[in-house]
Every structure is written in structure tokens, then in C-alpha cells.
Design an enzyme around this catalytic site. Structure first.
Site, PDB file in Angstrom:
ATOM      1  N   ASP A  46      -2.259   2.455  -4.495  1.00 30.35           N
ATOM      2  CA  ASP A  46      -3.459   2.925  -3.804  1.00 30.35           C
ATOM      3  C   ASP A  46      -4.597   1.917  -3.963  1.00 30.35           C
ATOM      4  OD1 ASP A  46      -2.155   5.245  -3.046  1.00 30.35           O
ATOM      5  OD2 ASP A  46      -2.733   6.294  -4.896  1.00 30.35           O
TER       6      ASP A  46
ATOM      7  N   HIS B   2       0.818  -1.216   0.000  1.00 30.94           N
ATOM      8  CA  HIS B   2       0.000   0.000   0.000  1.00 30.94           C
ATOM      9  C   HIS B   2       0.848   1.261   0.000  1.00 30.94           C
ATOM     10  CE1 HIS B   2      -3.657   2.030   0.018  1.00 30.94           C
ATOM     11  NE2 HIS B   2      -4.190   1.680   1.179  1.00 30.94           N
TER      12      HIS B   2
END
Length: 433
Positions: free
Chosen positions: A408, A404
Site C-alpha cells: 500500500d 501496488h
């Protein structure tokens, strides 16, 4: 003349290895380039060949010892003598001089056995019959019920047949030793035999981890500690792929000599999605992001020694047949322990197929320094709504684990959705849309 056997260069970032086992003993004759010792590294096992033809005269590093690159393993002598197994000397029969015959008359010994004359008989050599592997499972033989117990009640008989119970080993408590239902239920309270492994090795066993297992443990822990792991899920209807494989399997196999599997569809679908979402094909290096414009797909292979992740290079430039052939070749090398360091390096994205083991759903872990891994699972027929109607379709759950820090949520979900769309309509893979 004697040549040294040394630890070769093992690959990038690998400085030491463990002597797994010697394939030859001191005094054994060896040929040039013949494997004589097996080394275990953090990633693969490799065999060190003999530098010359001769005899293994010395072993300096025993099994289990840790050696560094360039360390002395042993030596081979060109003029050495191999071990010779002594053979029993056969005593030759002594020739007895016969006395000269009188009056030129030779006495024949009638007691002597005439020499046996062996006729040339053609012996039939039985050719080994080929092994035929089938998926047929031999049915379990029905339990034999003794005539003396032919008066079993229907309930007892049903339990005996369903559970394959030998009634001859059951002590009946009924009239004339008849087996009752309570006798069979009482067997459930019998204590099972203790574990044979516990008897042989004790309560616990302490075994040192192999180098490969140590590396797997370290890399998985690094992935958890260094990456911001997150997983998103989706499902894919495999109907069209399965129909396409069924319709074209025979022609595909006759033309290319390889079966059309599922992996080629998934590799193609992943490459298309990686081109649209380059962050999933990237990696973090310090405070920089490295975007890779090549597509080397790693795929997890389970072996007896542990999990290895070889690489399918330049997957975007391969056809369906090339992908299937390369995956088969690399998988066989992995299971035979013949992978090289180069086979495991350079991957940009990983596919893990837990479905071959029956996994329904999982959260795969990253293969650092990569930023994404796709998890495949088993195909199960499930009821789904298609155009307002409930139909039974073969469904597979997909899982995408990603870092992450650079990917995104929008990118990850869109990436997995594109894979789903290309798999549900595989014609898109040929139209490049």
C-alpha cells in the site's frame, strides 16, 4: 578412445542455449577441463570444458546454432593427432674428405675465417614499467597562429583561442588575406562530414539480439504487464555518510583491505526497512503472498552485453566489510562474464544505482517476482533549509518502485522514509533502531 562434448544442465527453467564461439579448432590439442566452447544462455554465458586430454576431432554444432540440454557439440579423441605445422628441413653440410697430408705436413688455409667467440655478456632485461592511472587530463594545445596572421583583431583572436581554430586553414577575406570575424562565423554554416558508420554499413543495420538482451526485453515487458507499478520519491542528505567515510576510510581500508563505499550503507538501511515492512520483501504466487524471512539483495550491474542483476545473499548477516568485499567480487565476475546461474537467482529486493552514470532521477522497474526496487541517483550539492538557515548540502534523490497489489501507499512511503532516516543518521544502523 573418444569422448563426446554435450550441452550440460544449464539451470532452472533453461532448456536451450546458443553456441557463442568455439575456443578451439578441429585438430587442436586440448587438456582435460580446458574450456573449448562458449555457450550463451538467457541469463549468463558459460564455458564447456573438455572431458579428457586429447585432440578435438569433430565439431557438430557451429557458432550461432541453437542447442538443447544434452545435445552433441563435438567430440575429443584421446588417441588423435594434433595438427603439426611443417617446418623446412635444413640441409646438413656435406663433409668433404681431405686428402692425407704429405710428409705429415698439414697445410693451413689462411682464407678460412676464425670462429667467432661470443663473450658471455650480461644483458640487462628491462623490466616493464607499471601503468599509473591518473585522473589528469592533458590540456589541449593552444592553436598555432601563423606570423602572417599576427594582425588578427582582438575579437577574432578570442574566437580562435576559445574554439581552437586553426587559422591557417581559413581563407581570409580581408586585406592581404587577413582573417575577419565574418570568416570564422561563416565556418558555422559549413556542412559536417557524413557519418562514417553510415558510409560503411548503410542507412540501417539489422543485428539479431543476443539471448541475454532477449531475456531482458521479455522480463521488463512482463513486469509492466503483470505488476501494478507505482513509484514514490524522497531525498536524502548524504553529509553524515560522507563525513563518516572520510574520517574512517584509511583505518577501514588498512584493517579490512577494501574501501568503504556507499553501497554497504544502502544495503544495511534497506535490510532494516525490509524487516519493519515485510510486504516489500514478499512476492505474489497465484492467489497467495509469500513472505520471505531472509534478505537477499540484488543489485544491478551494467556490462558490455547488457544489464545483469546478481544477488548478495543473507545480507542481514554480513558486516560492512563483508558487504563491500562481496559486491566487489560479484561485480568483477559480472563484468568478466563469469557469473553462474546461482549468482542470479534467489533475490528478494533490488538496488539499482543509476547515479554512477550521472542519473539525477528515474523510475526503476521491478525485477520480477520481487515486489520492490530502490533507485539511487547522483549526489549533487543543493541549497536546503537546515534549522531555519539555507545551507549547501550533498543531496541524493531516492526512488522506490513497488507492486501496488501487495504494498500500500502508506507502507511504501514509510519504507522509503525509514531508509532516508537511517542514511541521514548512519549511527542508527549500528544501534539497530
Amino acid at each position: 578412445m573418444s569422448e563426446k562434448i554435450v550441452v550440460p544442465v544449464l539451470g532452472e527453467s533453461i532448456t536451450e542455449a546458443t553456441v557463442a564461439k568455439w575456443l578451439k579448432k578441429t585438430g587442436d590439442a586440448v587438456e582435460a577441463d580446458e574450456p573449448i566452447v562458449e555457450l550463451e544462455t538467457d541469463k549468463v554465458n558459460l564455458e564447456v570444458p573438455s572431458p579428457i586430454t586429447g585432440v578435438l576431432t569433430e565439431i557438430n554444432s557451429q557458432d550461432g546454432s541453437t542447442v538443447e540440454v544434452g545435445a552433441l557439440l563435438g567430440s575429443v579423441s584421446e588417441n588423435g593427432s594434433a595438427k603439426v605445422i611443417p617446418t623446412e628441413k635444413k640441409e646438413e653440410p656435406k663433409q668433404v674428405e681431405e686428402a692425407p697430408p704429405e710428409n705429415n705436413v698439414i697445410k693451413l688455409d689462411t682464407n678460412k675465417k676464425e670462429p667467432e667467440i661470443f663473450e658471455d655478456k650480461k644483458t640487462e632485461i628491462q623490466k616493464p614499467k607499471p601503468l599509473v592511472l591518473t585522473e589528469e587530463v592533458a590540456p589541449k594545445p593552444a592553436p598555432v597562429i601563423d606570423n602572417k596572421n599576427d594582425t588578427l583583431s582582438p575579437a577574432v583572436r578570442k574566437i580562435v583561442i576559445e574554439n581552437n581554430i586553426d587559422v591557417n586553414s581559413v581563407q581570409g577575406s580581408g586585406k592581404n588575406g587577413q582573417v575577419l570575424k565574418g570568416d570564422l562565423i561563416g565556418l558555422m554554416g559549413a556542412n559536417p562530414k557524413p557519418s562514417e558508420r553510415k558510409i560503411q554499413y548503410g542507412q540501417e543495420e539489422r543485428i539479431k539480439m543476443t539471448r541475454l538482451r532477449q531475456t531482458i526485453a521479455k522480463r521488463l515487458k512482463q513486469a509492466q504487464e503483470n505488476a501494478a507499478l507505482l513509484t514514490t520519491f524522497n531525498e536524502v542528505d548524504m553529509t553524515n555518510i560522507m563525513e563518516m567515510r572520510k574520517e574512517n576510510q584509511q583505518d577501514f581500508q588498512s584493517r579490512y583491505g577494501i574501501k568503504l563505499g556507499f553501497m554497504s550503507f544502502f544495503v544495511k538501511a534497506c535490510v532494516v526497512a525490509l524487516k519493519h515492512f515485510p510486504a516489500v520483501n514478499a512476492e505474489i504466487d497465484g492467489d497467495e503472498i509469500i513472505y520471505k524471512n531472509y534478505y537477499n539483495i540484488s543489485f544491478a550491474v551494467g556490462t558490455d552485453k547488457g544489464l545483469v542483476v546478481p544477488v548478495l545473499r543473507n545480507a542481514d548477516e554480513l558486516s560492512f566489510a563483508d558487504i563491500e568485499k562481496n559486491i566487489k567480487d560479484i561485480s568483477e565476475k559480472a563484468r568478466d562474464g563469469k557469473l553462474t546461474i546461482e549468482d542470479l537467482q534467489g533475490g528478494t529486493f533490488t538496488i539499482s544505482n543509476g547515479g554512477v552514470y550521472g542519473s539525477m532521477l528515474s523510475t526503476p522497474i521491478l525485477n520480477l517476482p520481487q515486489s520492490g526496487v530502490l533507485g539511487m541517483h547522483n549526489i549533487v550539492e543543493r541549497p536546503v533549509v537546515v534549522e531555519g538557515e539555507i545551507k549547501i548540502r550533498p543531496i541524493m534523490y531516492l526512488a522506490l518502485s513497488y507492486d501496488h497489489r501487495i504494498i500500500d501507499g502508506k507502507e511504501s512511503v514509510s519504507f522509503l522514509k525509514m531508509i532516508k532516516e537511517n542514511l541521514e543518521d548512519p549511527r542508527r544502523l549500528f544501534l539497530d533502531i
